[in-house]
Design a protein around this motif. Structure first.
Motif, PDB file in Angstrom:
ATOM      1  N   THR A  31       0.805  -1.120  -0.095  1.00 27.33           N
ATOM      2  CA  THR A  31      -0.061  -0.015   0.076  1.00 27.33           C
ATOM      3  C   THR A  31       0.798   1.193  -0.062  1.00 27.33           C
ATOM      4  O   THR A  31       0.464   2.054  -0.581  1.00 27.33           O
ATOM      5  CB  THR A  31      -1.132   0.028   1.247  1.00 27.33           C
ATOM      6  N   LEU A  35       0.286   4.120  -2.744  1.00 25.09           N
ATOM      7  CA  LEU A  35       0.415   5.407  -2.534  1.00 25.09           C
ATOM      8  C   LEU A  35       1.324   6.495  -3.013  1.00 25.09           C
ATOM      9  O   LEU A  35       0.850   7.375  -3.430  1.00 25.09           O
ATOM     10  CB  LEU A  35       0.111   5.512  -0.786  1.00 25.09           C
ATOM     11  N   ARG A  36       2.575   6.187  -2.905  1.00 19.87           N
ATOM     12  CA  ARG A  36       3.595   6.829  -3.515  1.00 19.87           C
ATOM     13  C   ARG A  36       3.212   6.903  -5.205  1.00 19.87           C
ATOM     14  O   ARG A  36       3.690   8.064  -5.574  1.00 19.87           O
ATOM     15  CB  ARG A  36       4.976   6.013  -2.935  1.00 19.87           C
ATOM     16  N   MET A  53       1.095  11.177   4.836  1.00 21.01           N
ATOM     17  CA  MET A  53       2.418  10.457   4.469  1.00 21.01           C
ATOM     18  C   MET A  53       3.512  11.221   4.978  1.00 21.01           C
ATOM     19  O   MET A  53       4.396  10.839   5.589  1.00 21.01           O
ATOM     20  CB  MET A  53       2.525   9.998   2.989  1.00 21.01           C
ATOM     21  N   GLU A  57       2.161   9.851   9.421  1.00 19.75           N
ATOM     22  CA  GLU A  57       0.924   9.378   9.987  1.00 19.75           C
ATOM     23  C   GLU A  57       0.136   8.365   8.911  1.00 19.75           C
ATOM     24  O   GLU A  57       0.456   8.177   7.792  1.00 19.75           O
ATOM     25  CB  GLU A  57      -0.207  10.486  10.290  1.00 19.75           C
ATOM     26  N   LEU A  58      -0.879   7.709   9.657  1.00 23.50           N
ATOM     27  CA  LEU A  58      -1.658   6.680   8.752  1.00 23.50           C
ATOM     28  C   LEU A  58      -2.605   7.583   7.527  1.00 23.50           C
ATOM     29  O   LEU A  58      -3.084   8.190   8.330  1.00 23.50           O
ATOM     30  CB  LEU A  58      -2.408   5.697   9.405  1.00 23.50           C
ATOM     31  N   VAL A  59      -2.481   7.010   6.506  1.00 21.03           N
ATOM     32  CA  VAL A  59      -3.760   7.752   5.496  1.00 21.03           C
ATOM     33  C   VAL A  59      -4.980   7.083   6.168  1.00 21.03           C
ATOM     34  O   VAL A  59      -5.159   6.222   6.719  1.00 21.03           O
ATOM     35  CB  VAL A  59      -3.482   7.334   4.037  1.00 21.03           C
ATOM     36  N   VAL A  64      -7.335   4.004   1.808  1.00 18.15           N
ATOM     37  CA  VAL A  64      -6.495   2.953   1.583  1.00 18.15           C
ATOM     38  C   VAL A  64      -7.287   1.861   1.104  1.00 18.15           C
ATOM     39  O   VAL A  64      -7.071   0.909   0.423  1.00 18.15           O
ATOM     40  CB  VAL A  64      -5.493   2.597   2.791  1.00 18.15           C
ATOM     41  N   TYR A  86      -0.031  -3.319   4.787  1.00 17.20           N
ATOM     42  CA  TYR A  86      -1.636  -3.520   5.077  1.00 17.20           C
ATOM     43  C   TYR A  86      -1.952  -4.795   5.433  1.00 17.20           C
ATOM     44  O   TYR A  86      -1.440  -5.911   5.013  1.00 17.20           O
ATOM     45  CB  TYR A  86      -2.420  -3.167   3.694  1.00 17.20           C
ATOM     46  N   ARG A  88      -2.765  -2.035   8.711  1.00 15.79           N
ATOM     47  CA  ARG A  88      -2.028  -1.200   9.507  1.00 15.79           C
ATOM     48  C   ARG A  88      -2.521  -0.807  11.015  1.00 15.79           C
ATOM     49  O   ARG A  88      -2.056  -0.157  11.982  1.00 15.79           O
ATOM     50  CB  ARG A  88      -1.672   0.038   8.983  1.00 15.79           C
ATOM     51  N   GLN A  92      -8.368  -1.942   9.963  1.00 20.59           N
ATOM     52  CA  GLN A  92      -8.308  -2.280   8.628  1.00 20.59           C
ATOM     53  C   GLN A  92      -7.994  -4.037   8.496  1.00 20.59           C
ATOM     54  O   GLN A  92      -8.264  -4.389   7.361  1.00 20.59           O
ATOM     55  CB  GLN A  92      -6.479  -1.951   8.067  1.00 20.59           C
ATOM     56  N   ARG A 133      13.518   9.338   0.163  1.00 12.22           N
ATOM     57  CA  ARG A 133      11.988   9.576   0.510  1.00 12.22           C
ATOM     58  C   ARG A 133      11.904  10.607   1.431  1.00 12.22           C
ATOM     59  O   ARG A 133      12.248  10.956   2.506  1.00 12.22           O
ATOM     60  CB  ARG A 133      11.789   8.180   1.168  1.00 12.22           C
ATOM     61  N   ARG A 144       6.764   7.559  12.571  1.00 14.71           N
ATOM     62  CA  ARG A 144       6.250   6.592  12.156  1.00 14.71           C
ATOM     63  C   ARG A 144       6.355   5.163  12.913  1.00 14.71           C
ATOM     64  O   ARG A 144       5.738   4.220  13.219  1.00 14.71           O
ATOM     65  CB  ARG A 144       6.867   6.335  10.699  1.00 14.71           C
TER      66      ARG A 144
HETATM   67  P1  AMP Z   1       5.345   1.988   3.761  1.00 14.37           P
HETATM   68  O1  AMP Z   1       5.877   2.170   2.443  1.00 14.37           O
HETATM   69  O2  AMP Z   1       4.529   0.911   3.804  1.00 14.37           O
HETATM   70  O3  AMP Z   1       6.258   2.507   4.930  1.00 14.37           O
HETATM   71  O4  AMP Z   1       4.201   3.390   3.856  1.00 14.37           O
HETATM   72  C1  AMP Z   1       4.413   4.641   3.599  1.00 14.37           C
HETATM   73  C2  AMP Z   1       3.380   5.567   4.009  1.00 14.37           C
HETATM   74  O5  AMP Z   1       2.200   5.337   3.432  1.00 14.37           O
HETATM   75  C3  AMP Z   1       3.005   5.460   5.645  1.00 14.37           C
HETATM   76  O6  AMP Z   1       3.861   5.959   6.531  1.00 14.37           O
HETATM   77  C4  AMP Z   1       1.845   5.753   5.687  1.00 14.37           C
HETATM   78  O7  AMP Z   1       1.572   7.217   5.650  1.00 14.37           O
HETATM   79  C5  AMP Z   1       1.070   5.298   4.301  1.00 14.37           C
HETATM   80  N1  AMP Z   1       0.470   3.953   4.415  1.00 14.37           N
HETATM   81  C6  AMP Z   1       0.856   3.076   3.761  1.00 14.37           C
HETATM   82  N2  AMP Z   1       0.185   1.835   4.004  1.00 14.37           N
HETATM   83  C7  AMP Z   1      -0.844   2.468   4.657  1.00 14.37           C
HETATM   84  C8  AMP Z   1      -2.114   1.836   5.416  1.00 14.37           C
HETATM   85  N3  AMP Z   1      -2.424   0.409   5.160  1.00 14.37           N
HETATM   86  N4  AMP Z   1      -3.010   2.626   6.158  1.00 14.37           N
HETATM   87  C9  AMP Z   1      -2.672   3.805   6.065  1.00 14.37           C
HETATM   88  N5  AMP Z   1      -1.626   4.312   5.699  1.00 14.37           N
HETATM   89  C10 AMP Z   1      -0.606   3.672   5.104  1.00 14.37           C
END
Ligand code: AMP
Length: 186
Positions: A31, A35-36, A53, A57-59, A64, A86, A88, A92, A133, A144
């Motif tokens: 995810t 998202l990126r 992001m 914080e969590l989206v 998601v 996912y 998180r 979810q 990043r 985080r």
């Molecule tokens: P990651 O690459 O998995 O560390 O995700 C990078 C960022 O994307 C996280 O710090 C969150 O802001 C967002 N993100 C990724 N996966 C989720 C998720 N399942 N729920 C909410 N935010 C997410």
């Protein structure tokens, strides 16, 4: 194999996911990467997600979940999947069970990588240099990790209750850790 991969930011989860994807021949669904990509493409979802992001914080669950529902509905997931990033939080985890129940593709195993925090900070500092990043600055990294402890760590318990959790030592070389993960799956 239908797998959820758990572990704090900097646990080497992404590296291991890439190896497992090759060895198990299943799609790797991250995810964070989805998202990126949305942020890069400046989609409306990406614009909504960016601030959370960047702050570590969590989206929102709703945003998601939309991404996950779309991705898990694709044909390639029928052969299995490796979910990374996912669920998180507990809500979810429950939403994912609903989606996967409807698709008849329930999680078979949750693998949790365990690492100590000092190693995480070192790894994330290195990644910040290598990948640039925007969410790898020290302050955001700390946030985080706090979000992980408070919201994501309980997800391991959720899968433990279902007898699906295997904890794997995430310290050591990439190959050593990969072998532990493969052993946990067999
Ligand atoms: P990651 O690459 O998995 O560390 O995700 C990078 C960022 O994307 C996280 O710090 C969150 O802001 C967002 N993100 C990724 N996966 C989720 C998720 N399942 N729920 C909410 N935010 C997410």
């Amino acid at each position: 194999m239908r797998i959820v991969l758990l572990g704090p930011p900097g646990s080497g989860k992404g590296t291991q996911a890439a190896l497992l994807k090759e060895r198990l021949d299943v799609p790797h669904i991250s995810t964070g990467e989805l998202l990126r990509a949305a942020v890069r493409d400046q989609t409306s979802l990406g614009m909504k997600a960016k601030a959370a992001m960047d702050a570590g914080e969590l989206v929102s669950d709703e945003l998601v979940l939309g991404l996950i529902e779309e991705r898990m509905g694709a044909a390639d997931v029928q052969s299995g999947y490796l979910l990374d990033g996912y669920p998180r939080n507990l809500s979810q985890a429950r939403a994912l069970d609903d989606v996967l129940g409807r698709l008849d593709l329930p999680v078979e195993k949750a693998l949790a990588l365990t690492v100590d925090e000092e190693q995480i900070v070192t790894r994330l500092a290195r990644r910040a240099e290598e990948e640039g990043r925007s969410d790898d600055t020290e302050e955001v990294v700390r946030n985080r990790l706090a979000v992980y402890r408070e919201q994501t760590a309980p997800v391991a318990g959720y899968y433990a209750d279902k007898r699906l959790l295997v904890e794997v030592d995430g310290m050591g070389s990439i190959e050593e850790i990969n072998q532990r993960l493969m052993a946990a799956l067999s």
